[in-house]
Design an enzyme around this catalytic site. Structure first.
Site, short mmCIF file in Angstrom:
data_model
loop_
_atom_site.label_atom_id
_atom_site.label_comp_id
_atom_site.label_asym_id
_atom_site.label_seq_id
_atom_site.Cartn_x
_atom_site.Cartn_y
_atom_site.Cartn_z
N ASP A 1 -1.75 -25.47 -36.92
CA ASP A 1 -0.51 -25.69 -37.67
C ASP A 1 0.08 -24.35 -38.11
O ASP A 1 -0.63 -23.47 -38.59
CB ASP A 1 -0.84 -26.56 -38.90
CG ASP A 1 0.39 -26.96 -39.68
OD1 ASP A 1 1.22 -27.70 -39.14
OD2 ASP A 1 0.51 -26.53 -40.85
N GLU B 1 -17.29 -18.77 -27.15
CA GLU B 1 -18.74 -18.99 -27.22
C GLU B 1 -19.10 -20.42 -26.81
O GLU B 1 -20.26 -20.73 -26.57
CB GLU B 1 -19.24 -18.75 -28.65
CG GLU B 1 -19.13 -17.30 -29.12
CD GLU B 1 -19.63 -17.15 -30.55
OE1 GLU B 1 -20.40 -18.03 -31.00
OE2 GLU B 1 -19.23 -16.17 -31.21
#
Length: 550
Positions: free
Chosen positions: A204, A268
């Site tokens: 957002d 990751e």
């Protein structure tokens, strides 16, 4: 390995936005919840989408309906529990659906423990986790920055005897991304959800994270004929926020460094993605380019280009062509509707239009664009904007700027599942948080699900067509010269090239493709039947044509 299981599944994907408050209530309180989304997963899967974007469900006092987070690592009890969320993720994955959650980290609620500690003194461990500033000598706010929700972007705090910054409600203080400790804490909350199996984040107001350290005043916005009127892109033109050129309160260069840290964390984990919401007026494309290029920041962004009132071939051509010319190695997500704007059928409908046909035309066109696309709940039913009486309004934005701007409640009303059921099958409660419009009942899912030719089945057919053509997932997009209000382009290259022509006018038009294009066969687009005579395309108003090229 299929595309939906690959690391880049998000390129060309279709995302379906669920606004949890309004999807399905199972607790009987008149507000949708996570178990309601679980109950309706089969509906979502039937559309043929790739991912679900969930608007905020975190703990919150709900001053801005979840976009004011008081705990980033828990579910608000009105929506359910963490166990409910984990079950949703598992069941969605079993149906081949990814889960993207709304990460609201430019600001928090003033009820967040971080803010309570930060405001307690000027020397506590979290003193610099929010944007604090001394008043001017006369006691007024530090500068001229404005809140999108009205008034100054500064609120006085009597304990610290300083102002704190808020781009939205005064109860939504801005987090200070100049603090390394704050950044680390935010990334810890992101990791929390990644470890629970979340496939991505919708970020957002991603360009609002960092502010100018010097707190310089924004200059007035200077408009020119070339620029066009950008007032209303980030805020309605009834809002003085649009009078400023927002050089200093957002989109600062230091934001890049944080986005790189975020991307390193995302990398990751296998096959995760980010999509950033960029509201930056005429600089939006430049900001998107900076945030998505190089493969070390966001995976994709979306802007407000197609969430406004303009509906013309030139507008869509310009929006896409500008993106392709400015954003060389980034990716975009296009959408026509979401929880913050008037539903697109209502925005674009003219006198005499058949809204059903306009809705079919719009999704067919959107599905042919290069980029990922996002659909908003209810548009697959052809829902128009709901008329909400002032006494039923809940949106603080709409209440603040009523009557010139009615706010966002009209696009957030509950989903309609069963025409004759109580609250159209959304809830058993006596009263729902927003009313269910009678005009929406006739479009309920049970009225369309098994009806050949319904809007719902048009969406299913159209998305299936998109998914069945590799050129529509990641193929290039080349525009052609046209006459009238026609949008014409080629998708793909080498093994498959598809020609698309869309007539955005309401009047019939003829178009002859360039002589160097050899059409192998006309391809049927679901719901459209333009004529092809002697090398000329004959299109009625709001008509669409597709052909396979040699």
């Amino acid at each position: 390995m299929t595309k939906t299981l690959s690391r880049d599944w998000w390129r060309g994907c279709v995302i379906y936005q669920v606004y949890p408050r309004s999807y399905q209530d199972t607790s009987g309180d008149g507000i949708g919840d996570i178990r309601g989304i679980i109950q309706r997963l089969d509906h979502i899967a039937s559309l043929g989408v790739d991912a679900i974007w969930l608007s905020p469900f975190f703990k919150s006092p709900m001053a801005d309906f979840g976009y004011d987070v008081s705990d980033y690592c828990d579910v608000d009890p009105m929506f359910g529990t963490l166990s409910d969320f984990d079950e949703l993720v598992d069941l969605a994955h079993a149906k081949g659906l990814k889960i993207i959650i709304d990460q609201v980290i430019s600001h928090s609620s003033d009820q967040h423990a971080w803010f309570k500690e930060s405001r307690s003194s000027r020397d506590n461990p979290k003193a610099d986790w929010y944007v604090w500033a001394d008043p001017k000598p006369d006691g007024t706010a530090p500068n001229n920055w404005l809140s999108i929700f009205g008034g100054p972007a500064w609120e006085w705090d009597s304990t610290r005897r300083q102002y704190y910054m808020h781009n939205f409600l005064a109860s939504q203080p801005d987090l200070n991304f100049h603090s390394a400790d704050l950044q680390a804490a935010i990334l810890d909350t992101v990791r929390f959800w990644l470890d629970r199996g979340v496939d991505g984040f919708r970020l957002d107001t991603v360009n609002f994270y960092v502010h100018d350290k010097l707190l310089r005043d924004n200059p007035p916005l200077k408009l020119s004929v070339e620029d066009g009127n950008f007032m209303g892109v980030d805020a309605p033109d009834t809002n003085p926020y649009g009078f400023q050129d927002h050089l200093y309160d957002k989109s600062q260069p230091e934001n890049i460094v944080f986005l790189q840290r975020l991307r390193a964390l995302m990398d990751e984990y296998e096959g995760r993605t980010t999509v950033g919401e960029v509201g930056d007026g005429r600089r939006s494309l430049k900001t998107v380019a900076a945030y998505t290029n190089g493969g070390d920041k966001l995976h994709m962004c979306y802007t407000f280009d197609m969430l406004g009132a303009e509906f013309s071939a030139e507008h869509f051509r310009r929006s896409i062509a500008n993106f392709q010319s400015v954003v060389k190695d980034g990716w975009v997500c296009w959408s026509f509707s979401n929880h913050d704007v008037e539903r697109h059928v209502s925005r674009w409908k003219r006198q005499g239009d058949d809204p059903d046909h306009l809705a079919r035309f719009a999704v067919t066109m959107l599905s042919s664009f290069r980029g990922s696309i996002c659909l908003y709940q209810g548009e697959e039913l052809g829902l128009e904007e709901a008329e909400i009486a002032f006494e039923d309004l809940t949106d603080p934005y709409g209440i603040r700027f009523w009557p010139a701007y009615k706010g966002r409640d009209g696009c957030r009303t509950p989903m309609v599942w069963e025409r004759e059921a109580h609250h159209a099958g959304f809830s058993d409660a006596l009263r729902t948080w927003l009313p269910v419009p009678d005009s929406h009942r006739i479009l309920a899912v049970d009225q369309q699900d098994h009806l050949s030719g319904s809007m719902l089945n048009h969406y299913r057919e159209t998305l299936a067509f998109r998914k069945s053509h590799a050129s529509l997932i990641d193929g290039p997009m080349t525009f052609l010269e046209t006459n009238g209000d026609l949008l014409a382009f080629i998708r793909g290259e080498r093994d498959e090239r598809l020609l698309f022509v869309f007539n955005l006018d309401r009047e019939p038009v003829e178009w002859t493709p360039p002589s160097d294009l050899a059409i192998a066969e006309v391809v049927r687009l679901h719901g459209f039947a333009p004529a092809w005579q002697d090398g000329t395309v004959l299109l009625t108003g709001l008509d669409a044509f597709c052909a396979r090229l040699v």
